[in-house]
Design a protein around this motif. Structure first.
Motif, mmCIF file in Angstrom:
data_model
loop_
_atom_site.group_PDB
_atom_site.id
_atom_site.type_symbol
_atom_site.label_atom_id
_atom_site.label_comp_id
_atom_site.label_asym_id
_atom_site.label_seq_id
_atom_site.Cartn_x
_atom_site.Cartn_y
_atom_site.Cartn_z
ATOM 1 N N ALA A 13 0.791 -1.224 0.000
ATOM 2 C CA ALA A 13 0.000 0.000 0.000
ATOM 3 C C ALA A 13 0.826 1.278 0.000
ATOM 4 N N ALA A 14 2.154 1.159 0.065
ATOM 5 C CA ALA A 14 3.000 2.357 0.048
ATOM 6 C C ALA A 14 4.288 2.009 -0.695
ATOM 7 N N ALA A 15 5.371 2.705 -0.406
ATOM 8 C CA ALA A 15 6.615 2.525 -1.157
ATOM 9 C C ALA A 15 7.394 1.321 -0.635
ATOM 10 N N HIS A 16 6.757 0.156 -0.683
ATOM 11 C CA HIS A 16 7.387 -1.069 -0.215
ATOM 12 C C HIS A 16 6.615 -2.267 -0.737
ATOM 13 N N CYS A 17 7.262 -3.408 -0.668
ATOM 14 C CA CYS A 17 6.609 -4.701 -0.857
ATOM 15 C C CYS A 17 7.017 -5.529 0.348
ATOM 16 N N ALA A 18 6.051 -5.975 1.143
ATOM 17 C CA ALA A 18 6.349 -6.631 2.415
ATOM 18 C C ALA A 18 5.442 -7.835 2.596
ATOM 19 N N ALA A 19 5.994 -8.910 3.170
ATOM 20 C CA ALA A 19 5.208 -10.124 3.395
ATOM 21 C C ALA A 19 5.648 -10.768 4.703
ATOM 22 N N VAL A 20 4.720 -11.470 5.339
ATOM 23 C CA VAL A 20 5.006 -12.097 6.627
ATOM 24 C C VAL A 20 4.236 -13.408 6.747
ATOM 25 N N LEU A 21 4.871 -14.395 7.336
ATOM 26 C CA LEU A 21 4.240 -15.650 7.732
ATOM 27 C C LEU A 21 4.162 -15.674 9.252
ATOM 28 N N VAL A 22 3.001 -16.041 9.806
ATOM 29 C CA VAL A 22 2.844 -16.156 11.251
ATOM 30 C C VAL A 22 2.190 -17.493 11.570
ATOM 31 N N TRP A 23 2.858 -18.268 12.424
ATOM 32 C CA TRP A 23 2.322 -19.545 12.873
ATOM 33 C C TRP A 23 1.533 -19.349 14.170
ATOM 34 N N PRO A 24 0.577 -20.231 14.460
ATOM 35 C CA PRO A 24 -0.203 -20.114 15.695
ATOM 36 C C PRO A 24 0.642 -20.129 16.966
ATOM 37 N N ASP A 25 1.839 -20.739 16.921
ATOM 38 C CA ASP A 25 2.685 -20.774 18.118
ATOM 39 C C ASP A 25 3.538 -19.519 18.269
ATOM 40 N N GLY A 26 3.357 -18.542 17.369
ATOM 41 C CA GLY A 26 4.062 -17.278 17.494
ATOM 42 C C GLY A 26 5.268 -17.125 16.589
ATOM 43 N N LEU A 28 7.440 -16.516 13.305
ATOM 44 C CA LEU A 28 7.144 -15.722 12.117
ATOM 45 C C LEU A 28 8.372 -15.584 11.233
ATOM 46 N N GLY A 29 8.108 -15.344 9.962
ATOM 47 C CA GLY A 29 9.142 -15.034 8.982
ATOM 48 C C GLY A 29 8.656 -13.860 8.154
ATOM 49 N N ARG A 30 9.558 -12.960 7.786
ATOM 50 C CA ARG A 30 9.097 -11.742 7.106
ATOM 51 C C ARG A 30 10.155 -11.218 6.146
ATOM 52 N N ARG A 31 9.664 -10.426 5.209
ATOM 53 C CA ARG A 31 10.540 -9.743 4.256
ATOM 54 C C ARG A 31 9.960 -8.361 3.956
ATOM 55 N N ILE A 32 10.841 -7.378 3.860
ATOM 56 C CA ILE A 32 10.451 -6.022 3.487
ATOM 57 C C ILE A 32 11.444 -5.518 2.445
ATOM 58 N N GLU A 33 10.929 -5.001 1.342
ATOM 59 C CA GLU A 33 11.776 -4.401 0.320
ATOM 60 C C GLU A 33 11.218 -3.025 -0.029
ATOM 61 N N PRO A 34 11.967 -1.952 0.215
ATOM 62 C CA PRO A 34 11.514 -0.627 -0.191
ATOM 63 C C PRO A 34 11.466 -0.532 -1.716
ATOM 64 N N LEU A 177 4.961 -5.047 10.459
ATOM 65 C CA LEU A 177 4.694 -6.198 9.606
ATOM 66 C C LEU A 177 4.294 -7.406 10.451
ATOM 67 N N ALA A 178 4.976 -7.599 11.574
ATOM 68 C CA ALA A 178 4.585 -8.676 12.480
ATOM 69 C C ALA A 178 3.159 -8.474 12.986
ATOM 70 N N SER A 179 2.809 -7.225 13.289
ATOM 71 C CA SER A 179 1.444 -6.936 13.753
ATOM 72 C C SER A 179 0.423 -7.216 12.666
ATOM 73 N N LEU A 180 0.764 -6.934 11.413
ATOM 74 C CA LEU A 180 -0.123 -7.272 10.299
ATOM 75 C C LEU A 180 -0.386 -8.774 10.280
ATOM 76 N N GLY A 181 0.664 -9.574 10.461
ATOM 77 C CA GLY A 181 0.490 -11.021 10.487
ATOM 78 C C GLY A 181 -0.327 -11.494 11.669
ATOM 79 N N ARG A 182 -0.065 -10.935 12.846
ATOM 80 C CA ARG A 182 -0.816 -11.350 14.037
ATOM 81 C C ARG A 182 -2.290 -10.967 13.928
#
Length: 211
Positions: A13-26, A28-34, A177-182
Motif C-alpha cells: 500500500a505504500a513505497a514497499h513490498c512486504a510479506a510475513v508468515l505467522v504460525w499459531p505458536d508465534g 514468524l518469517g518476514r521480508r520487506i523491500e523498499p 509487519l509482524a502486527s499485520l500477520g498477528r
C-alpha cells in the motif's frame, strides 16, 4: 481448533513490498523491500521466496491477510486483488487490515499502549493531509469511529485527556509487519469471519486520466 499451518499476509500500500508468515505458536518469517513502484511484478516472487525459505507450500497456508490502506492508490489495489485471488484459489479465509488497525496493534503488542486504551491514530498521507481514526487498543483493535481525511494544519488538536495518540505514516517496519500477520491470524479465527477485504481510499489517486 486453531490451524497448524501459518497465515500469510502482505502489504503493497505504500513505497514497499512486504510479506510475513505467522504460525499459531508465534513463530514468524518476514521480508520487506523498499520500492516506489514495481510491487505488482515483485509480490509473487517474494511470496515464493518466503515459502521456500521456511519450507512451506501454498496448501500449508491457513489464511491470507492484506493491508488495505490508506496509502498509494495503485499499491492498495495490487495487494487487495492479489489477496482475494489467492484466497479464492486456495479456499482459505482472507482478511483486510487497515493501517489504523496495524498501528494500534503494533503499539499494543510492543507494550507501548495497554489494552482497552482509546487511541487516536493519525497517518500522514502527504500533501498536507492526515488520515484519522479512533480505536480501542488490544490484540484485535476495535474501531470507535470511521476513518476520515483532514487538513493537517487545520486539524492539529490533541486528543482528549483519556486518549492516546499515535502519529505515523504509510511505511512499514519489522514490528508493524509482524502486527499485520498477528492481526491476520486473529481475524481469521474470529467468528463470524470479517467480510472480504476492500481498499480503504481516503483521498483521490495521485494521477488520473485526462478527460
Amino acid at each position: 481448533m486453531p490451524p497448524e499451518g501459518p497465515v500469510l499476509a502482505f502489504d503493497t500500500a505504500a513505497a514497499h513490498c512486504a510479506a510475513v508468515l505467522v504460525w499459531p505458536d508465534g513463530r514468524l518469517g518476514r521480508r520487506i523491500e523498499p520500492m516506489d513502484r514495481g510491487q505488482a511484478e515483485r509480490l509473487f516472487p517474494m511470496l515464493h521466496e518466503l515459502q521456500h525459505e521456511y519450507g512451506i507450500r501454498w496448501t500449508d497456508i491457513a489464511a491470507i491477510g492484506v493491508g488495505t490502506g490508506p496509502g498509494n492508490f495503485t499499491g492498495i489495489r495490487i495487494g487487495v486483488a492479489a489477496a482475494r485471488g489467492l484466497a479464492l484459489s486456495l479456499g482459505v479465509p482472507t482478511v483486510g487490515v487497515t493501517a489504523f488497525e496495524r498501528a494500534t496493534a503494533d503499539a499494543f503488542f510492543t507494550g507501548a499502549i495497554p489494552q482497552r486504551t482509546r487511541v487516536e491514530v493519525r497517518i500522514d498521507l502527504r500533501f498536507e493531509r492526515n488520515g484519522i481514526q479512533m480505536l480501542e487498543a488490544g490484540p484485535l483493535p476495535t474501531p470507535l469511529d470511521a476513518p476520515r481525511l483532514v487538513d493537517a494544519e487545520r486539524d492539529a488538536e490533541k486528543p482528549d485527556g483519556g486518549s492516546a495518540c499515535i502519529a505515523t505514516d504509510t511505511g512499514i517496519c519489522d514490528s508493524k509487519l509482524a502486527s499485520l500477520g498477528r492481526l491476520t491470524l486473529g481475524k481469521s479465527l474470529s467468528a463470524p469471519l470479517p467480510p472480504r477485504p476492500l481498499p480503504l481510499y481516503l483521498r483521490p489517486p495521485d494521477a488520473v486520466p485526462r478527460k
